[in-house]
Every structure is written in C-alpha cells, then in structure tokens.
Design a protein around this motif. Structure first.
Motif, short mmCIF file in Angstrom:
data_model
loop_
_atom_site.label_atom_id
_atom_site.label_comp_id
_atom_site.label_asym_id
_atom_site.label_seq_id
_atom_site.Cartn_x
_atom_site.Cartn_y
_atom_site.Cartn_z
N ASN A 1 107.40 48.93 44.01
CA ASN A 1 106.33 48.17 44.65
C ASN A 1 105.41 49.04 45.50
N ALA A 2 105.45 50.35 45.31
CA ALA A 2 104.64 51.27 46.12
C ALA A 2 103.22 51.34 45.56
N ASP B 1 99.45 45.27 35.82
CA ASP B 1 100.85 45.37 36.24
C ASP B 1 100.95 45.76 37.70
N ALA B 2 100.08 46.65 38.14
CA ALA B 2 100.11 47.09 39.54
C ALA B 2 99.78 45.95 40.49
N THR C 1 102.51 44.92 43.38
CA THR C 1 102.19 45.23 44.79
C THR C 1 101.63 44.06 45.56
N ASP C 2 101.59 42.86 44.94
CA ASP C 2 101.06 41.67 45.61
C ASP C 2 99.62 41.89 46.05
N GLN C 3 98.80 42.48 45.15
CA GLN C 3 97.38 42.69 45.37
C GLN C 3 97.12 43.52 46.63
N ASP C 4 97.73 44.68 46.69
CA ASP C 4 97.53 45.60 47.80
C ASP C 4 96.09 46.12 47.81
#
Length: 945
Positions: free
Chosen positions: A813-814, A836-837, A841-844
């Motif tokens: 999750n980085a 996928d990112a 990452t919960d929309q970082d």
C-alpha cells in the motif's frame, strides 16, 4: 462297439484346438468365476465378415489397433493385478521424492518463468492490456454518447467508388427492356376483380381460404365516418342542462375537417375490447349504486379516453343529478366542459347546496379571466365560508395596494384568528408600532405558536437597528424575549426539540436577522443535552452549521460553548478558524485576544496571535509585544523562544535574534533550540560557529539525527577537498557516527548512500541501502525507492523494476513505490498500473499527481488539470504536488491559471515533499516565502516520458 453306438461319447473327449461352442451361430467365448485371466478372444474379423456376407450385410474394415504400450501407464500394464498395501506405500514414497525434487528449484524456476512472462508481455502485450484504458473510459460515456456512435458499415466499396469517380473511371451500362417493363408494372393498381375471385354472395376468397366481406367493410367505413362526424359536431345545451349534438353543416369546420381526421387516434382491437369491458363494469357500478360519485367520474373519464366527449359530458351530467352534494363530481363536470359552460355548472353546484366547498369557489375564481371578477367571486365565497384561510389568501394576493391588503388582513385575522400566516402577513404590512400591537394580539390568540415570537424578535432587531440603538442593548433585549418565549411555549404545551430550534435559527439567519438567530441559539441550545455530552454535541452542531453555510448560527453556538468552557483550547482554535475564514481583521483580533486571556498557557494560540499581527496586519511591533506577553506567561517555552528569534531574524534584527537564541540555549536547552541556533549561524555565513554549535549539541543530544546530518553537511563544506577527497572522507565518518547513534534514521541512511554515489562508489551505495533494509530503519519504503533510483541512475532499469516489485511485496500500500513502479512501466501499461495503484493506496495524493503527469504526457491537458486539482485537495501539505501543478500551468496554462495556483499554494502553506523540503531548507536562500519556494521547486522538477 459300445463306444461307437454311444451318441454322447464326444463329451468325454478333448475338444479340438481353438474350439468355441456355438461359434458357427455367432457365439463367443465366456469365463466363469473359477477362471483366471482374460476371456478367450472372440471370432476373428475374417470369420465375422464371412458370416455377414452370408446374411447379405456389408463387411467390416480392420481398425489399426497397433498402439504403442506406454510403460508408465500402469493401468494398461498391470490392469489385472491386485493393488496391495506395499504398492500404496511405494507410490507414496515416489510421490514424496517427486515433490522434493520439484521444490528444490521452484523459486528460481517460478522467478525465471515470471521474468520471461513479463518480458513477453512487454514485447508483445495482450490486446486486453493495450485497450484497458480505452475500455475504462467507456464507463464515463453517457447514454447520449452511446446513441451518437455511428453504425458500423463496410466503407471499402464506397471508398473504391469515390476513388474511381475522382479518377474519372465511371462506367455506364445500358438497362435492359425487361427492367424498364418491370418497373412500369410495379406500381399499377388492379381496378376490378376477376370472375374466379368473385363468388355468389359478394365476397372475395384468398388463397389461404380466408373470406372477406366487402359489405362489412363498407358498413365499418360508414360507422367510422359517423363517429368522426359526431365528434366534429358542436354542442348545445338543452333545458335540463345536458349536452346534445347538432349535426348541421354549419357546426363543422370544413377547412380543418380532413386535418382533424388525419390526427384521429385509431385504437387497436384489443384496446376497443378493453374499453367495452370497462364500460360494462362501470355501467353496472353506477346502476347498482347511483349515489357513488367515484363511479360516475370513472365512467366519464372512460368515455373521455375513448374519444367520446359528448357521451362523457352526458354521463357526468347524470352524475351531478345523482350526487348533488359531491364536489368532485361537479368539478369533473366543469373540467370536461368549456369555460362558459363550466361557470354555469359551478353556479348550479352552489345552488345545489355546496356553498361551503372551498374547492368549488377556487375553481370558479380560476375560471374568471379578469381581476375584478375574481375578487367578486372571492368576496361572495367569503360570505359563505368566512373562516377559509385559502380564500382569504387568494383575495389578499389579488390586491395591488398595500393599504387595501392590510385592511383585508385585519378582517381576515378577525374571521380566522387561528391562522399564523395571516397574522404574520398583517404584521409585515403594518408600521413598526402597529406591527408590535398586531404581534401582541397574535400571541394572545395563538399562545402555542413559536413563529409569532420569532417574528416579534425580528421586529425588535429591525426597529432598534433603524433607530441606531447599541448592539449590546438590542442583543440583551432579544435574549430576554426569546427566553420568555421558550418558557411560555413550554407552558402552553408547544415543545420543540433542539434540532427544530436550530433549523429555525438557520432560517432566521438566511432571512437577514443574525442577532435574533443568536438569541434563539442561546435560549434553546441546552435543551435535551446531557451535562457530560454538551461540549461534544455543541461543537458538532457548530461544524454542521458551517457545512450548511450558516456562519452566524455556528458563531452563536461557539460563543455560548466558550462561555461554558472558557479554558478549552480546541474550541478556541475552531472559533479562531471561523473568524479567520469568514470574519474581519477586527473580529479575528478580538477573538484571539479573548483566547489568550482565557488560555494563557496555550502556546499555539499565542503563536497564532503573533503570526496574525506580523503577517496578517504587518504589525511587527505588535507581534513582538504579543510574544513578550506570551513569554511572560510561558517561561522557558521552546516554541515562543524560537518564534521570537525568527521574528527578529526575518525582520533584519540579526543581533537580537542571536541573543534570543543564546538565551534560549541557556534557559530552554532543547535539541531543537541547538539545531535552530546552528542553522541561524550557517545562514549568516558563520560556518565555523555553526559547526562548533553542532558538535556541542551532539555531545548533549547524541540521538538527534538532524544534528548528525547537519554535522556531515558542514564537515563536507568546510573541509578542503585535497587530492584524496578529504571532505568526502570526513562527511563519511560523520554519517557513520550518526548511523551508529541513530540506526533507525532513514534520512541518514539515504544521505550516506548518496555520498558514496557522489564519490563514484555505486557498489557501496547499494550495500548501504541493503544494510538499511535489514536494519531498524523507520521508513523502509523510502529506502526501497532510493535503491531503485540508484539502479536507474546507473542505467540498470530492469534491476530497478525488480527492486520496486520486491518493495511492493513487502509494502503493497506504499504510494511512493507505486508511483515509481508506474514510471518504470511502458506507456501502454501505465494506465492499468495506475488504476491498481489507486485501489491499493486509497487514492493517495502522490498517485493522483502521478496520473496527472501521465495525462500531461498524453497531451490531455484538461484532464491533467482536474487530476492536479484532486491531488492538491487530497493533501494540501504535499508541496511537490503544488510544484508539479505550477510547472504544468507554466507550460500549458494561462497567466491567470498560473497565478491562481500560486495563490492557492500560498494559502495552503505546504511543508512536506522531497523536492519541496530541499528548496525550502536551502541554506543559500533562507527564509524564502512560499511563492518563491514554489517557483524554485517547479524549476528543479524533471518531466518523465
């Protein structure tokens, strides 16, 4: 002889070789339970074919059954053997051996297969991966976009014809006479029937046997014309009030008749059947119970749907006769008739006894065309229904003069004293003195109405504002009025909840009475709230009001909360933020003064107050006085000491700032004070003094990693390079000492690796980062990213990608790892990877910024701008996101958009970000404002393709 005469002697003899009993009759061999092994073979193919030939059947072909026996196939080799325990044990041993042999190099084999598969995917990506972004964009298409897609067609022929036309190669051919004759006869119409088609009874027979009567067709046509003529006929009223059709020629519009016939809706046979069934049912209803008004209404509407308006009017007229006291029947009759006839019908309904029906009177008013006629009808209606609020409102709304409307309202409140709306309208149209009397009378007539009390409070606020009375006096009077109102209402049984009162306060604020709003909040905020929950509930109420846009209500709630809890620093912070965003400079200063007076030990409030004086009002002397007061209340405060030194340093008072820092080192003696002192000396060019301060601080605070990092930087700058790179060796020793003292400091590991990389020792840089990953470093994600960057700078992109993949396995999750992984992918695979990112990452904000840069590379500038905006909203403190957006607007935007980004960045005041912190803490440019840091950071950013 005995044996010769014995016919059964062959039973004791041995059978001939290959003898099978009954073989001549097509039998085959068989086995019994005592037999072991397979049965005898059946007859050969030659024998079978000979028997089939005698019976006259076709012969069979020989099949190729010579298949190689698989030695590994135990089923074939040992099909007849018994599977015993020894066999099972042997099979399990061999299975374990196979598993161990397979597991010996499974990781290497799987890694090799995965690498080969990834290489294959890069070289020859799947169609699904190539079009993944386009398929994902299909979810954003609307229905209109889908419907606007052109139909797929074969354009090859069209292009070939167009090319031939351009080249002048058009060819023409003569059309045969048969084609011309066929087209001539195609549209011909047969005018008569042949003798075979006609029969004796005037019908025509078709090929499939169906008979069609021409006589019935003519009768049906006549019925349709008769029906259309009935609809086109005009209506006249008989003496009993029913409708009768006049079939004269003068009543038909001769010019528009054919047009009307063309627009006539032709119903299907199923619809006609349904109408007949419904007509029969409703006819039964109205005959069984003729006093049932809904039945008459339904029957009339059925005829209306069927297109028989005359019949519908007749039916509803009969309903009016049967149900004279049903207002719905009369209203339906008025609807089905013309305006003039409807007036007559409504007059008859009044005469029939419906004098108190408000609906009848309102419908009669609606049928009138001029204002005077409407007033006349309404005045007549009030003679019969003097207590109807609707009729009074309609009559008042028709009055154009305020004085006439006020006179009408005076009569209305006398006739209907229980209407709140009429009392409030009467008060609004009266002068302030008369309005006060009207509201007093309304309170007596309606003791349970909270609207009257709120209107009285608003009247007081407006009157006192017009007369110029002090605000405090007006607020006190309003508080007393609303407090009395709540007590009176509770006594009268009209109890409102706290949420209802808050909604009333918000409504009053929207109507322009903030003081009345505050009075409502003060009088009702404590209702239905437990003592231990008050502070939490009130703060939540204030935040909810801010979300709704009701600032005055939120201020009133916070003001009351602060009177109850004056020592709560968090509530003062919320109040200060509200005034900073919605208030004026004076209101913000007033709330800050109250805050530091009530919470003298709150360092944050003192610092906010000083900052507002310094940067907001440009009052350096005032800010200095605030910090002096703050230091008196908070002796030995690190934050206040450093803020005072920063104030003096950034305003040119370097000597005063140095003295303040020296005093802070003696009185506060914290690691942050020593660090700021060394930084101040370095900014002033006193590198030797700065190095001396750092060395002294390291002795006192050996575990503060920032001191070790600054020590390495100062040593590298102050030590002469020499021929053996003495400055790098000194910096290496300083960083090594720092890592021994602070093994968990990620910045020390990264800076040590970069130092070796600058020295040209990439191998040692990799080793340090590998050691950092195995140590107790706090931020191992940054170490994985730095290791990948080392490989990328060395030109080893596959190894960088492998390191990122290993890092993602450990930290899935980085956001930093995902961002680096996206840029290491090919352009075709970046979109899928970014999707996928986002999920991982919960929309970082860092991923949002990466996607915005991808859109920029693809020249989708509007989408890139939207993603940059999402990035800065997700994390306004990340300075790199602002810098990328500013760089984008500088390259692709306008001057206005670039300035807008700069202003928004100044308001956000970001403090974090890799590139942002490097520019913000650059010793060559100390104390740079946010706008300059933004421009400098944007210049250092490198666009990745």
């Amino acid at each position: 002889m005995a044996s010769v005469n014995n016919k059964l002697a062959f039973l004791t003899q041995a059978p001939p070789p290959n003898y099978v009993a009954g073989l001549g009759r097509g039998a085959s061999g068989f086995t019994t339970r005592s037999d072991i092994g397979p049965a005898r073979e059946g007859p050969s193919l030659e024998t079978i074919n000979a028997a089939r030939a005698r019976r006259g059947e076709e012969t069979l072909q020989e099949e190729d059954t010579n298949e190689d026996q698989d030695p590994e196939n135990e089923t074939g080799l040992f099909a007849g053997t018994v599977y015993e325990r020894d066999d099972e044990e042997a099979d399990s041993i061999w299975a374990n051996i196979d598993d161990k042999m397979d597991a010996r190099r499974r990781k290497q084999r799987e890694a090799r297969e995965k690498a080969e598969l990834e290489k294959l995917r890069i070289e020859r990506p799947k169609i699904q991966a190539q079009f993944a972004d386009l398929k994902r964009n299909l979810s954003t298409m609307s229905d209109d976009d889908w419907s606007a897609l052109p139909e797929a067609g074969n354009l090859t022929g069209k292009r070939r014809k167009a090319a031939a036309a351009r080249a002048g190669n058009d060819k023409t051919y003569n059309v045969p006479d048969s084609v011309l004759l066929m087209n001539r006869d195609r549209n011909m119409t047969e005018q008569a029937l042949s003798e075979e088609q006609m029969n004796s009874n005037g019908t025509s027979s078709t090929l499939n046997g169906a008979m069609t009567s021409l006589t019935e067709i003519g009768e049906a046509r006549n019925k349709i014309f008769s029906h259309n003529l009935d609809q086109a006929g005009s209506s006249s009223r008989t003496s009993d009030g029913t409708q009768s059709t006049l079939g004269t020629a003068s009543s038909i519009d001769t010019q528009g008749y054919l047009t009307g016939l063309a627009g006539t809706e032709i119903k299907s046979s199923a619809e006609i059947g349904d109408i007949k069934k419904a007509r029969a049912l409703l006819d039964s209803v109205i005959k069984t119970n003729p006093k049932h008004a809904p039945g008459w209404i339904a029957a009339a509407r059925l005829e209306e749907v069927a297109g028989k308006m005359v019949t519908a009017r007749k039916v509803i007229a009969q309903g009016c006769e049967q149900c004279k006291l049903s207002e719905d029947v009369w209203l339906e009759s008025a609807r089905l008739n013309t305006r003039d006839n409807a007036k007559v019908i409504l007059a008859k309904s009044i005469a029939a006894g419906l004098t108190t029906s408000v609906k009848i009177w309102l419908k009669a008013t609606e049928l009138e065309t001029d204002s005077n006629s409407k007033k006349r009808v309404l005045r007549k209606s009030l003679e019969y229904v003097p207590n109807s609020i609707k009729l009074w409102k309609e009559l008042v709304n028709l009055e154009e003069s305020h004085e006439d409307a006020r006179i009408l309202l005076s009569g209305a409140v006398t006739a209907v004293p229980g209407s709140v709306d009429l009392w409030l309208a009467f008060a609004r149209l009266s002068s302030p003195e008369e309005a006060q009397k009207v509201l007093n009378e309304a309170r007596k007539a309606l003791p349970s109405s909270h609207e009257i009390w709120i209107a009285a409070a608003r009247l007081i606020e407006q009157t006192n504002a017009d007369q110029g009375k002090p605000v405090d006096e007006t607020q006190t009077l309003l508080d007393r009025t609303l407090s009395t109102a709540v007590k009176r209402l509770q006594k009268a049984g009209a109890v409102l909840s706290r949420d209802q009162w808050l909604k009333e306060a918000e409504r009053v604020e929207r109507e322009g009475s903030p003081m009345s709003c505050a009075a409502i909040v003060k009088a009702t905020i404590t209702i239905d709230v437990e003592e231990e929950d008050r502070r939490t509930v009130w703060v939540e109420d204030a935040q909810a009001c801010l979300e709704h846009g009701n600032v005055e209500t939120a201020r009133a709630i916070l003001a009351f909360t602060l009177r109850e809890y004056p020592d709560r620093q968090s509530i003062w912070r919320i109040a200060v933020d509200v005034e900073r965003k919605y208030g004026t400079t004076d209101s913000l200063e007033a709330i800050l003064e109250r805050a530091v007076t009530m919470c003298p030990k709150a360092e944050t409030l003192w610092l906010i107050y000083a900052k507002e004086k310094w940067q907001g009002q440009k009052d350096v002397a005032g800010a200095r006085q605030v910090l002096i007061r703050a230091f008196e209340k908070n002796l030995g405060s690190e934050e206040i000491s450093l803020a005072a030194a920063k104030l003096e340093a950034e305003n040119g008072q370097k000597q005063a700032a140095a003295m303040l820092l020296q005093r802070a080192r003696q009185e506060v003696n914290s690691q942050r004070v020593w660090l700021k002192s060394a930084v101040f000396a370095r900014e002033e060019g006193q590198l030797a003094d700065s190095l001396d301060l750092v060395k002294q601080a390291i002795k006192v605070f050996p575990s503060f990693w920032k001191l070790h990092l600054m020590h390495a930087q100062l040593v590298e700058v102050t030590t002469p390079p020499g021929t053996d790179n003495a400055h790098l060796r000194a910096a290496r020793e300083a960083l090594s000492a720092g890592l021994r003292a602070c093994p968990s400091s990620t910045p020390l590991w990264i800076n040590a690796s970069r130092l070796e990389e600058r020295a040209g020792l990439s191998i040692r840089a990799r080793a340090l980062l590998e050691k950092a990953r195995l140590s107790k470093a706090e931020d191992k994600v940054s170490i994985w990213v730095e290791a990948a960057r080392v490989e990328e700078r060395s030109g080893n992109a596959p190894q960088a990608k492998a390191l990122i993949a290993r890092g993602l396995q450990e930290y899935p999750n980085a956001a930093a790892l995902w961002s680096a992984d996206i840029w290491l992918e090919s352009r075709a695979a970046r979109r899928t990877r970014s999707a996928d990112a986002l999920n991982k990452t919960d929309q970082d904000a860092q991923i949002l910024g990466t996607i915005a840069r991808m859109m920029w590379n693809d020249r989708k500038y509007e989408q890139a701008r939207k993603w940059f905006e999402r990035c800065t909203k997700a994390n306004p403190d990340w300075g790199d996101g602002w810098a990328w957006w500013y760089k984008f607007e500088t390259a692709q935007g306008t001057e206005e958009s670039r300035l807008a980004v700069r202003e928004r960045c100044k308001k956000a005041e970001p403090r974090h970000g890799e590139q942002w912190q490097q520019q913000n803490k650059d010793p060559n440019f100390p104390h740079r404002p946010t706008a300059e840091v933004l421009e400098a950071t944007a210049k250092t950013l490198v666009i990745t393709t």
